[in-house]
Write an enzyme that holds these catalytic residues in place. Structure first.
Site, PDB file in Angstrom:
ATOM      1  CE  LYS A  57      -1.325   1.775   3.984  1.00 18.49           C
ATOM      2  NZ  LYS A  57      -1.311   3.100   4.351  1.00 18.49           N
ATOM      3  CG  ASN A  58       2.559   2.720   3.520  1.00 14.27           C
ATOM      4  OD1 ASN A  58       1.522   2.836   3.433  1.00 14.27           O
ATOM      5  ND2 ASN A  58       3.175   2.358   4.690  1.00 14.27           N
ATOM      6  CG  ASP A 110       3.352   1.327   9.502  1.00 14.33           C
ATOM      7  OD1 ASP A 110       3.086   1.974  10.469  1.00 14.33           O
ATOM      8  OD2 ASP A 110       3.576   1.544   8.169  1.00 14.33           O
ATOM      9  NE  ARG A 123      -6.977   4.512   5.859  1.00 10.61           N
ATOM     10  CZ  ARG A 123      -5.855   4.815   6.728  1.00 10.61           C
ATOM     11  NH1 ARG A 123      -6.099   4.802   8.043  1.00 10.61           N
ATOM     12  NH2 ARG A 123      -4.617   5.060   6.105  1.00 10.61           N
ATOM     13  NE  ARG A 161       1.175   9.836  10.469  1.00  8.02           N
ATOM     14  CZ  ARG A 161       0.619   8.652   9.746  1.00  8.02           C
ATOM     15  NH1 ARG A 161      -0.533   8.475  10.083  1.00  8.02           N
ATOM     16  NH2 ARG A 161       1.313   8.256   8.990  1.00  8.02           N
ATOM     17  N   PRO A 162       2.708  16.117  11.760  1.00  5.63           N
ATOM     18  CG  PRO A 162       4.475  17.641  12.499  1.00  5.63           C
ATOM     19  CD  PRO A 162       3.872  16.391  12.782  1.00  5.63           C
ATOM     20  CB  ILE A 163       2.831  18.472   6.252  1.00  6.88           C
ATOM     21  CG1 ILE A 163       1.619  19.401   6.336  1.00  6.88           C
ATOM     22  CG2 ILE A 163       2.061  16.895   6.210  1.00  6.88           C
ATOM     23  CD1 ILE A 163       1.197  20.011   5.189  1.00  6.88           C
ATOM     24  CG  ASP A 164       7.324  20.485  10.256  1.00  8.67           C
ATOM     25  OD1 ASP A 164       6.765  19.223  10.170  1.00  8.67           O
ATOM     26  OD2 ASP A 164       8.395  20.490  11.342  1.00  8.67           O
ATOM     27  CG  LEU A 165      10.167  17.848   8.713  1.00 11.82           C
ATOM     28  CD1 LEU A 165      10.752  16.567   9.089  1.00 11.82           C
ATOM     29  CD2 LEU A 165      11.350  19.162   8.806  1.00 11.82           C
ATOM     30  CB  CYS A 190      -3.682  11.251  11.899  1.00 15.41           C
ATOM     31  SG  CYS A 190      -3.335   9.551  11.769  1.00 15.41           S
TER      32      CYS A 190
END
Ligand code: UD1
Length: 416
Positions: free
Chosen positions: A22-23, A303, A397, A120-124, A115
């Site tokens: 999936k990933n 995971d 999912r 789980r930020p997306i700053d990077l 989440c």
């Protein structure tokens, strides 16, 4: 809402084929935004997340056909806006930012929001795009990114991030000049994506190591690719064999993807045999507690933490499980405790005292995220009596035909 009902007392034995990852599939799908035309992917798992990604791509002008695990995407981007309703369903949607921005010069992508397993930020991701010259603005819940032409740069990730590495790698393929990504993630799915981008004409080297070099090119073309195997699904199926005292062979999986996990199974006392494309866990009646600490690849994958914890609930001794990747990934603990597990959760550490003699007892439990659901299903295979796992949509999912696969190995499991 679907529930999974599991009757315990059945040893799992036999061979089971591992699906495509999936990933990896999701990122390959977003890579199709980089070149108009027909992209063909084989071994794509049939999952709710793949459907979410198809819907998002369709909203951007890229329609697709999906049959028998082959996905054909006809890429023809005519919108740069990834809508909130589509992004909120799946965090990985943020991976359309880099390709859209690089190909079209603009991207408007909804912020993915919180989440279940942490903030789980997306700053990077955003810092990386800025380092390539993009103007970024956050307005009304959306990231607005603009760059006439992205420019190559040297970027050091402050923290190892899988999605951040992938977004930057895709963005850099069409940038002007060379990009060097340092402290990049080394997951096999990153290499799978790099290999597809190379087939499309990108110039990438160093993937699979912590320094990735991307020399920008003017244009990419669509290509064809087979998605790499899902190492997390493989690990989950092997634990299903181990926890029931059975012998399970996961096929179509490269054992080098799972070295840290296999080492921990062996430390617990299991015999694990690896062939070129398969992994077998041999029968064992009782096993020892071992400590694990999750970390970026090639170390123990976060995971598989929840599933390994289920195995440790029945080990001889006490296991210390440390989660270093996500700050809130012990939501399965209280549910495992409902089945009788003896666990003390702290902030980043859970102490699991194995109860091999007493064993677990079936109960209704609730899935809270994808991997937590898998751990509850595994525990349900051995918890005396019946276990009902509610909110099983989390499992759909990310696991292709999980109950069929477990049933084929001898589990008594059904959906209501
Ligand atoms: C991916 C996987 C997920 C896996 C995770 C770690 C997909 C679709 N999902 O998620 O299954 O659990 O890798 O192996 O591939 N972080 C920041 N800022 C950022 C980005 C990340 O602080 O901009 C933090 C996260 O909050 C987390 C850590 O970095 O604590 C790792 O996250 P990351 O590797 O980015 O995970 P994902 O790519 O979201």
């Amino acid at each position: 809402m679907d529930k999974m009902v599991i009757q315990s007392g059945h040893q799992l034995n036999g061979q089971v084929k591992v699906s495509g990852a999936k990933n990896s599939a999701l990122k390959l799908m977003f890579a199709s935004l980089l070149a108009d035309g027909k992209h063909t992917f084989h071994n794509v798992p049939e999952l709710a997340d793949v459907e979410s990604a198809r819907n998002l791509l369709a909203s951007l002008g890229c329609n697709s056909e999906f049959q028998k695990n082959t996905l054909v995407i006809n890429s023809k981007t005519n919108s740069q806006k990834a809508d909130y309703d589509l992004v909120r369903k799946m965090r990985a949607s943020i991976l359309c930012l880099g390709p859209l921005l690089s190909k079209t010069g603009d991207a408007v992508v909804s912020l993915p929001g919180g989440c279940a397993i942490g903030t789980r930020p997306i700053d990077l991701h955003l810092e990386g795009m800025k380092a390539m010259g993009a103007e970024i603005e956050l307005k009304e819940g959306y990231v607005h990114a603009h760059a006439k032409k992205l420019k190559g740069c040297s970027f050091l990730f402050e923290k190892v991030t899988v999605g951040g590495t992938e977004n930057m790698m895709m963005a850099a393929t069409l940038a002007e000049g060379t990009t060097i990504l340092e402290n990049a993630a080394k997951e096999p799915e990153i290499s799978d994506l790099a290999n597809y981008l190379i087939k499309m004409g990108a110039k990438i080297s160093g993937h699979g190591t912590s320094v990735i070099k991307i020399e920008g090119v003017n244009q990419l073309k669509p290509a064809e690719h087979t998605v790499c195997p899902d190492r997390i699904e493989a690990g989950t199926l092997l634990i299903a064999g181990a926890i029931t005292g059975g012998e399970v062979t996961a096929t179509h999986i490269d054992s080098s993807y799972l070295e840290a996990f296999i080492a921990k199974l062996r430390e617990a006392g299991f015999t694990v045999d690896t062939e070129k494309n398969s992994i077998t866990v041999r029968k064992l009646k009782s096993w020892k507690a071992v400590d694990i600490t999750t970390a970026p690849h090639p170390l123990f994958p976060t995971d598989l933490q929840a599933q390994f914890m289920a195995l440790m609930t029945l080990a001889h001794g006490t296991s210390v499980i440390s989660e270093t990747v996500f700050e809130n990934r012990f939501m399965h603990v209280t549910e495992l405790m409902r089945l009788g597990a003896d666990i003390t959760p702290k902030t980043h550490v859970a102490v699991v005292r194995g109860i091999p003699d007493k064993g677990l007892t079936g109960a209704p439990v609730m899935a809270t995220d994808l991997r937590a659901s898998a751990s509850l299903v595994l525990a349900g295979l051995v918890a005396k009596g019946e276990t009902t796992v509610n909110r099983i949509y989390h499992l759909d999912r990310g696991y292709e035909k999980m109950e069929d696969k477990l049933s084929s190995l001898g589990a008594k499991i059904g959906r209501v």
